[in-house]
Design a protein around this motif. Structure first.
Motif, short mmCIF file in Angstrom:
data_model
loop_
_atom_site.label_atom_id
_atom_site.label_comp_id
_atom_site.label_asym_id
_atom_site.label_seq_id
_atom_site.Cartn_x
_atom_site.Cartn_y
_atom_site.Cartn_z
N CYS A 90 0.82 -1.21 0.00
CA CYS A 90 0.00 0.00 0.00
C CYS A 90 0.86 1.27 0.00
O CYS A 90 0.46 2.28 -0.56
CB CYS A 90 -0.95 -0.02 1.19
N CYS A 130 -6.56 1.15 1.37
CA CYS A 130 -5.74 0.16 0.68
C CYS A 130 -5.48 -1.03 1.60
O CYS A 130 -5.57 -2.19 1.18
CB CYS A 130 -4.43 0.78 0.21
N CYS A 140 -6.53 -4.80 0.92
CA CYS A 140 -5.49 -5.82 0.86
C CYS A 140 -5.83 -7.00 1.76
O CYS A 140 -5.67 -8.16 1.37
CB CYS A 140 -4.15 -5.22 1.25
N VAL A 200 -2.80 -6.32 -4.07
CA VAL A 200 -2.86 -4.89 -4.32
C VAL A 200 -2.18 -4.67 -5.67
O VAL A 200 -1.15 -5.28 -5.94
CB VAL A 200 -2.09 -4.09 -3.23
#
Length: 93
Positions: free
Chosen positions: A39, A56, A60, A66
């Motif tokens: 991230c 994020c 994830c 990601v």
């Protein structure tokens, strides 16, 4: 005889459900530091970095992936791409 069959059936049902539950717990979860690293790369050029990192990280943990860079197309990780917020907009940055 019916009592023995019923008991055997219930025991097998309980065992199969517990085995199924244990198998579900073994699914690979990315390590938090792994998500943090991915991230950080994804959000490095974001104007709202803290917010980007937060969402994020959530994505994830759910998707186990990601997209690899800040401008990489989200199709690299379909689950990440398809998560939506309650308003129907993209949840993941």
């Amino acid at each position: 005889m019916k009592l023995a069959f019923a008991t055997l059936f219930l025991v097998s049902l309980v065992l199969s459900s517990s085995i199924h539950a244990m198998a579900g717990d073994l699914s690979p979860q990315p390590a938090p530091s792994s998500c943090d690293d991915k991230c950080a790369v994804r959000c490095q050029r974001s104007g709202w970095k803290d917010r980007c990192l937060k969402y994020c990280g959530i994505c994830c943990q759910k998707c186990h992936c990601v997209p690899s860079g800040p401008y990489v197309n989200k199709s690299e990780c379909p689950c990440y791409r398809d998560l939506k917020n309650p308003k129907g907009k993209d949840k993941c940055p």
